[in-house]
Design an enzyme around this catalytic site. Structure first.
Site, PDB file in Angstrom:
ATOM      1  CB  CYS A 139       0.003  -4.798  -1.235  1.00 24.06           C
ATOM      2  SG  CYS A 139      -1.393  -4.644  -0.100  1.00 24.06           S
ATOM      3  N   GLY A 166      -4.933  -6.236   5.098  1.00 24.18           N
ATOM      4  CA  GLY A 166      -5.368  -6.476   6.477  1.00 24.18           C
ATOM      5  C   GLY A 166      -4.206  -6.477   7.445  1.00 24.18           C
ATOM      6  CG  HIS A 168      -2.893  -2.211  -4.538  1.00 24.65           C
ATOM      7  ND1 HIS A 168      -2.244  -3.344  -4.978  1.00 24.65           N
ATOM      8  CD2 HIS A 168      -3.470  -2.536  -3.364  1.00 24.65           C
ATOM      9  CE1 HIS A 168      -2.422  -4.308  -4.112  1.00 24.65           C
ATOM     10  NE2 HIS A 168      -3.170  -3.852  -3.115  1.00 24.65           N
ATOM     11  CD  GLU A 191      -1.411  -2.488  -8.277  1.00 30.99           C
ATOM     12  OE1 GLU A 191      -0.623  -1.707  -7.706  1.00 30.99           O
ATOM     13  OE2 GLU A 191      -2.065  -3.358  -7.674  1.00 30.99           O
TER      14      GLU A 191
HETATM   15  N1  LIG Z   1      -3.122  -6.735  -1.351  1.00 26.09           N
HETATM   16  C1  LIG Z   1      -2.172  -7.350  -0.640  1.00 26.09           C
HETATM   17  O1  LIG Z   1      -1.075  -7.652  -1.111  1.00 26.09           O
HETATM   18  C2  LIG Z   1      -2.543  -7.743   0.747  1.00 26.09           C
HETATM   19  C3  LIG Z   1      -1.385  -8.153   1.607  1.00 26.09           C
HETATM   20  C4  LIG Z   1      -1.786  -8.968   2.820  1.00 26.09           C
HETATM   21  N2  LIG Z   1      -2.390 -10.205   2.426  1.00 26.09           N
HETATM   22  C5  LIG Z   1      -2.727  -8.162   3.693  1.00 26.09           C
HETATM   23  O2  LIG Z   1      -3.906  -8.436   3.736  1.00 26.09           O
HETATM   24  O3  LIG Z   1      -2.301  -7.220   4.331  1.00 26.09           O
END
Ligand SMILES: NC(=O)CC[C@H](N)C(=O)O
Length: 358
Positions: free
Chosen positions: A246, A290, A330, A332
């Site tokens: 992410c 996001g 994700h 996980e």
């Molecule tokens: N779950 C995350 O690691 C989000 C990554 C980043 N903050 C985003 O919103 O894209």
């Protein structure tokens, strides 16, 4: 229950009832279409600064579990506190029933002074956010608060744990750069043959002796993590395996010389379809982001590893010759499907191959 209002930056004002803490809050309003998993979502540090709208119509009916620790980390929650700025639901059920429920969702929100608003037409609200994009918003109880854009803050610095922590005693030394890591990432590593060294987001891990590098998820705009990107650039010049999830994926894209951009309303749910590039193989994944890597901007030795089948955006990248790869989703889970957990095994296979080739 006393009345509160939810106001968006476009002027939309919605009346609702208060649950959780009776206080005001401001943040970025985002929606998740996951139908379960609020104990995991609310404690995911990647939600820091965000007012979360849950589209599933009834929330709270299975309560919130009690805390249990193993090796000093929670076995249930994704961090040690609630990270969302506020919660928006349609029907809130204070009444709850589940074998491991210890309290109601409202009482849990009160413990962390987080406001909730219920009785909201979340379908109408989500359509608005889908059409106009994620917006700033505020939940107002008694005292008004100004709108606040959390993406202008260094949220990673706020949620990353200070100090170096060691977990497990396996054969493979993995450095986990904590930009706001979900505890299930730590659990996934501890189920494997790993010694984990968790370091803060701005720690110069290049001075450490390790076999593989892992970059965690985290809140806000990835471009705020200048120190992590700088250290990562040094690691990319070497050959030790690197895996990012992410925010970690976005940081790899930036360190490689690519760019990231903000998605209109993001991907937050447990049923996002992704396709493995070069195959017809699809996976259903858990997502909460996001921002995304702009694949067009990646240098020639990097390519898209997974593609989102809803909007075609980048769901992970990989290096064409070195053992560096990432996922925007994700693997996980917690909550959500565990179909892509094998990527932890793939990473450790790359670590073994690297050690054998040394
Ligand atoms: N779950 C995350 O690691 C989000 C990554 C980043 N903050 C985003 O919103 O894209």
């Amino acid at each position: 229950m006393p009345q509160v209002t939810l106001t968006l930056e476009d002027g939309t004002t919605i009346q609702g009832e208060s649950f959780g803490a009776f206080t005001s809050t401001a943040g970025e309003v985002v929606f998740s279409t996951a139908m379960t998993g609020y104990p995991e979502n609310l404690t995911d540090p990647s939600f820091a600064g965000q007012i979360l709208v849950l589209t599933t119509p009834m929330v709270g009916n299975y309560g919130v579990p009690g805390e249990q620790l193993y090796e000093s980390i929670s076995t249930i929650f994704e961090s040690d506190k609630i990270h969302i700025a506020g919660l928006v639901v349609n029907y809130y059920s204070e009444e709850h029933s589940h074998w491991n429920a210890a309290k109601s969702l409202g009482d849990w929100l009160k413990e962390y002074n987080i406001p909730g608003i219920c009785g909201v037409d979340t379908r109408m609200l989500t359509k608005k956010l889908r059409e106009k994009g994620a917006m700033l918003g505020k939940i107002v109880a008694e005292d008004d608060v100004p709108f606040h854009d959390p993406n202008l803050d260094n949220l990673v610095a706020q949620v990353s744990q200070p100090g170096v922590q060691h977990f497990g005693s396996g054969q493979h030394k993995i450095v986990l750069v904590d930009c706001g890591t979900k505890t299930n990432i730590i659990r996934c590593f501890l189920e494997r043959d790993v010694e984990l060294i968790r370091v803060p987001w701005d720690y110069d891990f290049t001075t450490l002796d390790y076999d593989g590098l892992f970059l965690s998820n985290g809140p806000g705009d990835p471009k705020m993590c200048e120190a992590t990107i700088r250290h990562l650039q040094k690691a990319l010049a070497q050959d030790k395996p690197i895996f990012g999830i992410c925010l970690g994926s976005q940081l790899m894209g930036l360190a490689a010389g690519g760019d990231t951009f903000k998605l209109k309303y993001g991907h937050r749910s447990h049923n996002q379809p992704v396709k493995l590039t070069g195959t017809q193989r699809c996976y259903i994944t858990s997502q909460n982001h996001g921002f995304a890597v702009d694949t067009e901007t990646l240098p020639a030795e990097w390519q898209m590893l997974f593609e989102n089948l809803n909007d075609g955006t980048c769901e992970g990248i990989k290096h064409t010759s070195k053992p560096f790869f990432s996922t925007q989703f994700h693997p996980e889970a917690a909550g959500g499907p565990e179909d892509t957990e094998f990527l932890f095994d793939d990473f450790l296979k790359a670590v073994v191959a690297y050690k054998e080739g040394k």
